[in-house]
Write a protein that holds these residues in place. Structure first.
Motif, PDB file in Angstrom:
ATOM      1  N   LEU A 336       0.827  -1.196   0.000  1.00  0.00           N
ATOM      2  CA  LEU A 336       0.000   0.000   0.000  1.00  0.00           C
ATOM      3  C   LEU A 336       0.867   1.254   0.000  1.00  0.00           C
ATOM      4  CD1 LEU A 336      -2.451  -1.301   2.704  1.00  0.00           C
ATOM      5  CD2 LEU A 336      -3.124  -0.777   0.360  1.00  0.00           C
ATOM      6  N   ARG A 337       0.323   2.319  -0.574  1.00  0.00           N
ATOM      7  CA  ARG A 337       1.054   3.583  -0.598  1.00  0.00           C
ATOM      8  C   ARG A 337       1.076   4.199   0.801  1.00  0.00           C
ATOM      9  NH1 ARG A 337      -1.868   3.683  -5.510  1.00  0.00           N
ATOM     10  NH2 ARG A 337      -0.472   3.569  -7.303  1.00  0.00           N
ATOM     11  N   LYS A 338       2.219   4.767   1.164  1.00  0.00           N
ATOM     12  CA  LYS A 338       2.343   5.392   2.481  1.00  0.00           C
ATOM     13  C   LYS A 338       1.618   6.727   2.483  1.00  0.00           C
ATOM     14  CE  LYS A 338       6.533   3.173   4.220  1.00  0.00           C
ATOM     15  NZ  LYS A 338       7.876   3.374   4.814  1.00  0.00           N
ATOM     16  N   GLN A 339       0.565   6.795   3.261  1.00  0.00           N
ATOM     17  CA  GLN A 339      -0.235   8.008   3.366  1.00  0.00           C
ATOM     18  C   GLN A 339      -1.198   7.849   4.536  1.00  0.00           C
ATOM     19  OE1 GLN A 339      -2.094   7.262  -0.665  1.00  0.00           O
ATOM     20  NE2 GLN A 339      -3.942   7.801   0.453  1.00  0.00           N
ATOM     21  N   VAL A 340      -2.074   8.814   4.693  1.00  0.00           N
ATOM     22  CA  VAL A 340      -3.090   8.752   5.738  1.00  0.00           C
ATOM     23  C   VAL A 340      -4.275   7.932   5.242  1.00  0.00           C
ATOM     24  CG1 VAL A 340      -4.797  10.122   7.017  1.00  0.00           C
ATOM     25  CG2 VAL A 340      -2.426  10.905   6.860  1.00  0.00           C
ATOM     26  N   TYR A 341      -4.804   7.104   6.126  1.00  0.00           N
ATOM     27  CA  TYR A 341      -5.990   6.303   5.838  1.00  0.00           C
ATOM     28  C   TYR A 341      -7.017   6.490   6.948  1.00  0.00           C
ATOM     29  CZ  TYR A 341      -3.218   3.762   2.345  1.00  0.00           C
ATOM     30  OH  TYR A 341      -2.450   3.430   1.255  1.00  0.00           O
ATOM     31  N   THR A 342      -8.237   6.125   6.640  1.00  0.00           N
ATOM     32  CA  THR A 342      -9.267   5.956   7.661  1.00  0.00           C
ATOM     33  C   THR A 342      -9.566   4.473   7.761  1.00  0.00           C
ATOM     34  OG1 THR A 342     -10.257   8.093   7.093  1.00  0.00           O
ATOM     35  CG2 THR A 342     -11.600   6.564   8.383  1.00  0.00           C
ATOM     36  N   ILE A 343      -9.556   3.931   8.980  1.00  0.00           N
ATOM     37  CA  ILE A 343     -10.003   2.557   9.163  1.00  0.00           C
ATOM     38  C   ILE A 343     -11.418   2.603   9.724  1.00  0.00           C
ATOM     39  CG2 ILE A 343      -7.666   1.695   9.512  1.00  0.00           C
ATOM     40  CD1 ILE A 343      -8.352   1.404  12.515  1.00  0.00           C
ATOM     41  N   ALA A 344     -12.257   1.676   9.276  1.00  0.00           N
ATOM     42  CA  ALA A 344     -13.659   1.689   9.694  1.00  0.00           C
ATOM     43  C   ALA A 344     -14.182   0.270   9.814  1.00  0.00           C
ATOM     44  CB  ALA A 344     -14.509   2.473   8.695  1.00  0.00           C
ATOM     45  N   ALA A 345     -15.110   0.084  10.741  1.00  0.00           N
ATOM     46  CA  ALA A 345     -15.753  -1.216  10.931  1.00  0.00           C
ATOM     47  C   ALA A 345     -17.183  -0.992  11.394  1.00  0.00           C
ATOM     48  CB  ALA A 345     -14.994  -2.058  11.955  1.00  0.00           C
ATOM     49  N   ILE A 346     -18.035  -1.972  11.111  1.00  0.00           N
ATOM     50  CA  ILE A 346     -19.436  -1.944  11.529  1.00  0.00           C
ATOM     51  C   ILE A 346     -19.700  -3.156  12.411  1.00  0.00           C
ATOM     52  CG2 ILE A 346     -21.834  -2.123  10.731  1.00  0.00           C
ATOM     53  CD1 ILE A 346     -20.982  -0.624   8.201  1.00  0.00           C
ATOM     54  N   SER A 347     -20.415  -2.948  13.486  1.00  0.00           N
ATOM     55  CA  SER A 347     -20.700  -4.034  14.428  1.00  0.00           C
ATOM     56  C   SER A 347     -21.642  -5.058  13.799  1.00  0.00           C
ATOM     57  CB  SER A 347     -21.320  -3.470  15.705  1.00  0.00           C
ATOM     58  OG  SER A 347     -22.575  -2.869  15.427  1.00  0.00           O
TER      59      SER A 347
END
Length: 421
Positions: A336-347
Motif C-alpha cells: 500500500l502507498r504510504k499516506q493517511v488512511y481511515t479505518i472503519a468497521a461496523i458491528s
C-alpha cells in the motif's frame, strides 16, 4: 457502476421562512444556498412559509431532504416538514443571523425527543463551512445510494442470515448465483478468459508465478464482470472458503480486479465490510481494502491488518502468491502507498460504526504465517482504553484519506452510533 448509482439519488432542499422577517431578506439568503446546493445537483421546492405550504410539498421520489431555516420563527414548520419525511435522512441547516440557528436547534432537539429520525444538524457560516456542507451532501448521497444498491453473491444457493440482515439494515437488494449456475458460467467463459488473459498479466509482477494456474482465477473475474452487467448490479461478494474447497482456486484475483474497476467486492460474504467498501468507493473514488485484525501494540498504538484481496490501484507494487491457509492459486501481495488512511468497521448488528485515522508505516508481505498483504499502521485513538477492548469487528476497511467526518454523516443516515477508537 457506483457512479451510475448516485445519479439516481434525489436530494431536495426545502427552505423555511417566517414572513415576520421580510420576504426580501429571506429570498436573498435563499439565493446563497441555491448557488451552493444547485451546483451539487440538489433540487429546491418553493419556500415553505405556512402550514398550508407544508401540505403542498410533493414528496414523491425524494430520497433525502435538506431543511434550510432561512429565518427564525420556523421551528414549528421544521417539525411539520420533518414528520412528512420521517423515514428519510434530514439535514437541518441554520445560519448565524435572524435567529435561523435558534429555530434549527429547537427543531432538532424536539425531533430527537420524538425519536425515529435520522438527523444531521449544521450551521452555515460561509467560508470553509461551504466545504463542510459539500462533504455532508456527498456523504448523504453516498449512504442513500447504498439503499439502491444491488449486490451479486456468487456461489450461493440460498440467502443466509448475514445477507438478510444487510438487506434489512442498509436497504440494498441481493441477487444469488447458485453453485451449479456458477460452474456452468465458468465453463462457458473459459475461451473468452484465455483470449483476454493479458488483462490480468498487466496488473501484477508475475515473476515466479505459474502462469498455467492463472486462467481459472481470471475466468471467475470474467464471469463476475458479466453477471454484474447482466443483473444491473453494483457490487459483488462470495463466501471464499466453501468456494476454494470446491473449485481449488481462490476468488482473490477476481475480487481485486473488480475493486480496481470501481466495483465493491467483498470476500467471506462479509456484507458489513461490503457496505464500507461501497462507501469508500463513493467517498474517495478509490477502492477500500478489507483487513483482518492481526496484531496490536498498546504501547506504540501500532495496529496490523492482513488480507489477500487488495486492489492494485491503491498499491505501489503487487504480485501473486499461494493463498495463506490453503496454498491454492492465488492471493495478492500488495504494498500500500504510504499516506493517511481511515479505518472503519461496523458491528455485527449494524448498530455501531467505529473509525480511526491511521498513518501507514509499512506494508507488503512482512512475515509468514499471515495473509499475504499486511499493513502496519499507527492509529490516532481518542479513547484511552486499549484497542482490543473497543473493537466492534474483526474485518476493518481501509479508506484512502481522512473521511471520518463523511462516515459520521453516513452513520447517522443508517441510524448507527458513530464512535472513534
Amino acid at each position: 457502476m457506483m457512479q451510475r448509482l448516485i445519479k439516481d439519488v434525489n436530494i431536495v432542499a426545502i427552505p423555511l421562512a417566517s414572513k415576520v422577517h421580510g420576504e426580501e431578506y429571506y429570498r436573498n439568503v435563499l439565493s446563497i444556498f441555491e448557488r451552493i446546493l444547485k451546483a451539487l445537483g440538489v433540487k429546491f421546492v418553493d419556500i415553505v412559509d405556512s402550514e398550508e405550504a407544508v401540505e403542498g410539498i410533493d414528496k414523491r421520489g425524494i430520497d433525502a431532504a435538506f431543511l434550510i431555516f432561512l429565518t427564525g420563527g420556523t421551528s414549528k414548520l421544521g417539525r411539520l416538514v420533518a414528520r412528512e419525511f420521517r423515514d428519510k435522512p434530514l439535514v437541518l441547516i441554520g445560519h448565524a443571523f435572524h435567529n435561523s440557528s435558534a429555530s434549527m436547534a429547537s427543531t432538532y432537539s424536539r425531533l430527537v425527543s420524538e425519536g425515529g429520525y435520522n438527523l444531521i444538524p449544521f450551521v452555515y457560516r460561509g467560508g470553509d463551512s461551504i466545504i463542510d456542507l459539500t462533504r455532508i451532501y456527498k456523504a448523504v448521497r453516498a449512504a442513500v445510494a447504498l439503499r439502491k444498491m444491488r449486490v451479486v453473491q456468487l456461489d450461493a444457493d440460498k440467502l443466509d442470515g448475514e445477507g438478510a440482515l444487510f438487506s434489512e439494515k442498509i436497504g440494498a437488494s441481493i441477487v444469488l448465483v447458485s453453485r451449479s449456475e456458477l460452474r456452468k458460467r465458468l465453463e462457458e467463459a473459459k475461451t473468452k478468459a484465455n483470449r483476454e488473459l493479458k488483462r490480468l498479466v498487466e496488473r501484477y509482477d508475475l515473476g515466479g508465478v505459474d502462469k498455467d494456474k492463472l486462467l481459472d482465477p481470471f475466468t471467475l473475474y470474467i464471469v463476475a464482470e458479466k453477471v454484474v452487467e447482466e443483473f444491473n448490479a453494483h457490487a459483488v461478494t462470495i463466501d471464499c472458503f466453501p468456494f476454494i474447497l470446491e473449485f481449488k482456486f481462490t476468488p482473490c484475483i477476481a475480487l481485486s480486479m473488480l475493486l480496481d474497476e470501481g466495483i465493491p467486492a467483498a470476500c467471506e460474504a462479509d456484507y458489513r465490510a461490503l457496505t464500507l467498501l461501497a462507501l469508500a468507493q463513493l467517498l474517495t473514488g478509490k477502492p477500500g481494502w478489507i483487513g483482518n485484525f492481526t496484531d496490536y501494540d498498546p504501547v506504540t498504538r501500532q495496529l496490523t491488518f492482513s488480507h489477500c484481496t487488495v486492489a492494485t490501484s491503491v498499491t505501489e507494487y503487487s504480485t501473486l502468491l499461494p493463498h495463506f491457509e490453503t496454498g491454492t492459486p492465488y492471493a495478492i501481495e500488495g504494498r500500500l502507498r504510504k499516506q493517511v488512511y481511515t479505518i472503519a468497521a461496523i458491528s455485527p448488528d449494524y448498530s455501531v460504526m467505529a473509525v480511526a485515522k491511521a498513518e501507514l508505516l509499512e506494508s507488503g508481505m512482512l512475515t509468514g504465517g499471515r495473509c499475504r498483504t499486511q499493513a502496519i499502521l499507527k492509529i490516532e485513538e481518542t479513547d484511552p482504553r486499549p484497542l482490543t477492548e473497543k473493537l466492534v469487528s474483526n474485518h476493518h476497511v481501509l479508506m484512502v484519506g481522512d473521511v471520518r467526518y463523511e462516515l459520521s454523516v453516513a452513520a447517522k443516515v443508517f441510524g448507527m452510533k458513530f464512535i472513534e477508537y
